[in-house]
Design a protein around this motif. Structure first.
Motif, PDB file in Angstrom:
ATOM      1  N   ALA A   1      -0.060  -5.944 -29.081  1.00 52.96           N
ATOM      2  CA  ALA A   1      -1.346  -5.248 -29.164  1.00 52.96           C
ATOM      3  C   ALA A   1      -1.686  -4.905 -30.609  1.00 52.96           C
ATOM      4  O   ALA A   1      -2.840  -4.980 -31.032  1.00 52.96           O
ATOM      5  CB  ALA A   1      -1.304  -3.981 -28.310  1.00 52.96           C
TER       6      ALA A   1
ATOM      7  N   ALA B   1      -2.976   1.432 -30.899  1.00 44.38           N
ATOM      8  CA  ALA B   1      -2.264   0.413 -30.119  1.00 44.38           C
ATOM      9  C   ALA B   1      -0.915   0.940 -29.639  1.00 44.38           C
ATOM     10  O   ALA B   1      -0.517   0.717 -28.480  1.00 44.38           O
ATOM     11  CB  ALA B   1      -2.076  -0.849 -30.970  1.00 44.38           C
TER      12      ALA B   1
ATOM     13  N   GLY C   1      -3.532  -6.244 -23.944  1.00 45.60           N
ATOM     14  CA  GLY C   1      -3.818  -4.880 -24.372  1.00 45.60           C
ATOM     15  C   GLY C   1      -4.555  -4.848 -25.698  1.00 45.60           C
ATOM     16  O   GLY C   1      -5.483  -4.052 -25.897  1.00 45.60           O
ATOM     17  N   GLY C   2      -4.152  -5.725 -26.615  1.00 44.84           N
ATOM     18  CA  GLY C   2      -4.849  -5.806 -27.894  1.00 44.84           C
ATOM     19  C   GLY C   2      -6.281  -6.250 -27.725  1.00 44.84           C
ATOM     20  O   GLY C   2      -7.197  -5.718 -28.388  1.00 44.84           O
TER      21      GLY C   2
END
Length: 269
Positions: A210, A142, A107-108
């Motif tokens: 993230a 995030a 996701g990050g």
């Protein structure tokens, strides 16, 4: 003794009860072990340290903003999914759940690909002199990314559970679509919004992967409590014993929020 009470007391088969006890033990045992590892003599000093207070304040501040963003975005999306046709709804629900299923570091990377200097949005922002990665707003983005699904799914289920006759009746009384949504739908799904917001806040408060990749780990800017625990445990700014204390502080903060929200809901009933 009424049949309902009899069923409540003796209706669970013993194998189910044993497995339920093991499940509860699997949750309680690690938390109890964590409490036993804390040096309670040094705990007040650790709690009052500027590093901990700064990380805790940053965590709560960004998590609160992320939760507000989840409400503003999640309520319309959850409502739209609940009222969509089966195939679009299934596709939309699958996309909403992706942040829950993917590893946080992925996701990050996804956020960095979008908002980085070479990303589609990041490149445009860079031309305007705006940089999002490794800033406090990046922490909020995030947290919103990973927490939004909780609110969307909660709202979708609540909207689906509404009596389908209520909104048409309101329309026949002269209310427009916006009026029906504001005066009928929203009040009915308010408990679901609160429950989803609570889960979103808790998830945002605990976000690590993230945030670390997209926002970095800069004290006072992006170092939230999970990142502070990681830094302390690795010996960058402390040691493992302090990490246990920070972990207890984070868990206690999350539990306090859940208790406070539950008490507010009981009073509001």
């Amino acid at each position: 003794m009424t049949p309902a009470r009899s069923l409540h007391r003796g209706g669970t088969p013993w194998p189910v009860a044993v497995l339920a006890g093991l499940a509860l033990l699997a949750i309680i045992a690690p938390l109890a072990a964590l409490l036993l590892r804390v040096d309670w003599v040094e705990f007040p000093g650790i709690l009052a340290s500027p590093t901990v207070l700064g990380a805790l304040g940053l965590s709560f501040g960004t998590a609160l903003i992320a939760t507000i963003a989840c409400i503003l975005l999640g309520v319309p999306l959850g409502t739209a999914l609940a009222r969509a046709r089966p195939r679009p709804a299934s596709l939309g629900r699958a996309l909403v759940l992706v942040p829950l299923l993917m590893p946080p570091l992925v996701g990050g990377l996804a956020l960095l690909s979008l908002f980085g200097r070479t990303g589609a949005v990041g490149g445009l922002l860079a031309s305007l002199g705006i940089a999002l990665p490794f800033t406090t707003p990046a922490v909020v983005i995030a947290q919103t990314f990973v927490a939004l699904p909780f609110l969307v799914i909660s709202v979708e289920q609540a909207v689906r559970a509404i009596d389908p006759r209520l909104e048409p009746v309101a329309r026949t009384l002269g209310a427009g679509r916006g009026g029906v949504f504001a005066r009928v739908t929203l009040p009915l799904i308010r408990p679901a919004i609160l429950a989803g917001a609570t889960m979103s806040f808790s998830r945002a408060l605990a976000e690590f992967g993230a945030t670390a990749l997209f926002a970095g780990n800069v004290e006072g800017v992006t170092r939230t409590m999970p990142l502070a625990i990681y830094s302390v445990f690795n010996g960058a700014v402390g040691g493992p014993e302090q990490a246990y204390a920070l972990a207890v502080i984070l868990v206690a903060s999350a539990v306090a929020v859940l208790i406070a929200v539950r008490g507010w809901r009981v009073q509001g009933v």
